[in-house]
Design a protein around this motif. Structure first.
Motif: not given
Length: 168
Positions: A142-168
């Protein structure tokens, strides 16, 4: 790994133990033809096969297909998998590949995320996760600028198509 492309067409990547390569079937998997011998589908990084992503259907009914390979980088086919060309990231172990519109996202073993905004012609690494194993990226439909990443054992979220991330 397999990709169902519709109308009985399927792609499959195999590992070196069972005849390494990328195969295509046009009869729902009854018969297979080797279309690229140097792509392996097994990744010791993800413990799963290589992966596929494809663009929405074009006006002529075809799709651009991207293959991420553990040993071959990113390959692209503009003819539904009959022929393939290397486009970038050769010799980087790729664990996943995603595509939407003109954006292609892939994760490379210990290299982080690579993003292409030109249909896979070139990739850049914004390096949000240096030397980390990025296992997958999911794009919010629904919002292609909003991404989730599974990094090792953590999940991160981005609102700018993967350029900046925050830990969830």
């Amino acid at each position: 790994a397999f990709a169902l492309m519709g109308e009985g067409a399927t792609l499959g990547a195999t590992n070196y133990r069972v005849g390494s390569g990328l195969y295509k079937s046009t009869d729902a998997g009854l018969n297979w033809t080797l279309v690229h011998p140097h792509i392996t589908g097994y990744s010791s990084y993800t413990r799963k096969g290589g992966s596929f992503a494809y663009s929405p259907k074009k006006e002529d009914g075809t799709r651009t297909i991207f293959a991420g390979s553990y040993n071959g980088g990113v390959l692209r086919s503009d003819d539904m998998g009959d022929t393939w060309e290397y486009v970038d990231l050769n010799n980087k172990g790729l664990g996943f590949i995603r595509a939407y519109d003109n954006v292609v996202i892939t994760g490379a073993n210990d290299y982080g995320i690579f993003i292409s905004c030109d249909g896979g012609e070139t990739f850049e690494n914004p390096d949000p996760f240096p030397s980390k194993q990025v296992l997958d990226v999911i794009v919010d439909p629904d919002d292609k600028k909003h991404w989730y990443a599974c990094v090792e054992d953590m999940v991160f979220e981005s609102f700018d198509e993967g350029y900046t991330w925050s830990f969830m």
